[in-house]
Design an enzyme around this catalytic site. Structure first.
Site, PDB file in Angstrom:
ATOM      1  CG  ASP A  28      97.126  26.160  61.592  1.00 52.31           C
ATOM      2  OD1 ASP A  28      96.747  27.006  60.757  1.00 52.31           O
ATOM      3  OD2 ASP A  28      97.158  26.396  62.813  1.00 52.31           O
ATOM      4  CB  SER A  29     100.033  29.325  60.108  1.00 54.04           C
ATOM      5  OG  SER A  29      99.071  29.503  61.130  1.00 54.04           O
ATOM      6  CE1 TYR A  60     101.819  30.302  56.678  1.00 55.70           C
ATOM      7  CE2 TYR A  60      99.807  29.041  56.283  1.00 55.70           C
ATOM      8  CZ  TYR A  60     101.189  29.134  56.259  1.00 55.70           C
ATOM      9  OH  TYR A  60     101.925  28.080  55.815  1.00 55.70           O
ATOM     10  N   GLY A  61      98.010  35.315  59.019  1.00 56.23           N
ATOM     11  CA  GLY A  61      97.031  36.407  58.976  1.00 56.23           C
ATOM     12  C   GLY A  61      97.603  37.704  58.433  1.00 56.23           C
ATOM     13  CB  CYS A  92      95.079  27.165  58.209  1.00 52.90           C
ATOM     14  SG  CYS A  92      95.586  28.889  58.164  1.00 52.90           S
ATOM     15  CG  ASN A  93      89.116  29.402  59.233  1.00 50.95           C
ATOM     16  OD1 ASN A  93      87.967  29.236  58.878  1.00 50.95           O
ATOM     17  ND2 ASN A  93      89.593  28.835  60.336  1.00 50.95           N
ATOM     18  CB  THR A  94      94.671  32.550  57.403  1.00 49.47           C
ATOM     19  OG1 THR A  94      94.108  32.798  58.687  1.00 49.47           O
ATOM     20  CG2 THR A  94      95.284  33.815  56.857  1.00 49.47           C
ATOM     21  CB  CYS A 205      91.338  31.926  63.561  1.00 50.69           C
ATOM     22  SG  CYS A 205      93.079  31.541  63.882  1.00 50.69           S
ATOM     23  CB  THR A 206      92.156  26.191  63.335  1.00 49.79           C
ATOM     24  OG1 THR A 206      93.412  26.668  62.814  1.00 49.79           O
ATOM     25  CG2 THR A 206      91.239  25.835  62.175  1.00 49.79           C
TER      26      THR A 206
END
Ligand code: DGL
Length: 287
Positions: A28-29, A60-61, A92-94, A205-206
């Site tokens: 993830d970020s 990251y968004g 991470c969705n982004t 978003c996680t």
């Protein structure tokens, strides 16, 4: 690539089962992927885990898409070389809504992604109005628009890109106080006052499940919250199988951070409580 309609996850074709407990890299970020990590540990307690946070690149968004693809491929190359995972979960969705095709083109290891669970949300909505609370990057992705076109049907989908919630979730995990007054304005756009009320909110978003208690308390009425973590853990066991008995804790799991900063005591404690007592700082500065 296949999209798992129920789980809201994107995944590769099944990998051959390793004869030893696998190494699973969860990426993830920042710290949000820990919400997914927790469910995967529950599903595969025998595995060796590498939890990697690209905190040098967080959040990251806000990244421009082309730059984010380069960044994630670059950091992933380093992680795969160092840790030789059997499976990578992009928690991470982004990143997942953008970078999975590039990752799959470049690396042979299977990837499990995390994308907004729009289909399950729409299936559960009775008022026919769902909200997706995500990062500004995720809400503007073509991928997210495509999920809506494919699965929303007659259901209204309110997309909310929060600029602050991921950082607030990180602050809370670092032991800093996070006030309701900071969270509420990020959440309230999920509940527009015109038309039918929102009855399902996708945590897209996680990081956001780290704030679940506050989000539930601050919502103007009770809604169903969809956290994709259990579905992602199921996808992992579909791909690499159930735990190998008698192997729990054989090998130490590790957390890797790409920022150079020392982690505070509260965060180290939070990581240790999650089985990540060993932390490696491996700086990958943003170019
Ligand atoms: N945890 C990430 C997600 O699921 C993103 C947070 C960020 O870096 O902006 O979307």
């Amino acid at each position: 690539m296949r999209v798992d309609l129920l789980a809201g996850t994107v995944h590769a074709t099944p990998a051959p089962l390793p004869a030893r407990p696998p190494t699973i890299l969860v990426f993830d970020s920042g710290l949000g992927g820990l919400t997914v990590f927790k469910e995967i540990v529950r599903a595969r307690p025998d595995a060796r885990f590498v939890y990697a946070a690209d905190d040098a690149g967080f959040p990251y968004g806000r990244w421009e898409e082309g730059e984010l693809v380069k960044r994630v491929v670059n950091v992933m190359a380093r992680l795969i070389l160092a840790h030789a995972p059997d499976l990578v979960v992009v928690a991470c969705n982004t990143a997942s809504t953008l970078v999975l095709p590039a990752l799959r083109a470049r690396f042979a290891v299977p990837f499990v992604g995390t994308v907004p669970a729009i289909k399950p949300a729409v299936e559960r909505s009775r008022t026919r109005h769902v909200a997706v609370l995500a990062t500004p990057g995720t809400v503007k992705r073509d991928y997210t628009q495509e999920l809506i076109r494919s699965f929303a049907g007659d259901c209204r989908v309110t997309l909310v890109g929060s600029t602050r919630l991921a950082s607030l979730a990180e602050a809370r995990l670092r032991g800093e106080p996070v006030e309701d007054d900071a969270i509420a304005p990020e959440l309230m756009p999920c509940f527009p006052t015109d038309g039918a009320p929102t009855d399902v909110v996708v945590l897209g978003c996680t990081h956001y499940p780290l704030l679940s208690d506050s989000l539930e308390r601050l919502a103007p009425w009770p809604v169903t919250w969809i956290d994709p973590a259990p579905a992602i853990a199921r996808r992992v066991t579909n791909l690499i199988g159930l735990p190998l008995l008698g192997h729990e804790g054989d090998e130490e799991s590790v957390a890797v951070f790409t920022g150079g900063a020392e982690l505070g005591d509260a965060l180290r404690r939070a990581l240790a409580e999650r089985g990540l007592a060993t932390v490696v700082i491996d700086p990958v500065p943003v170019a």
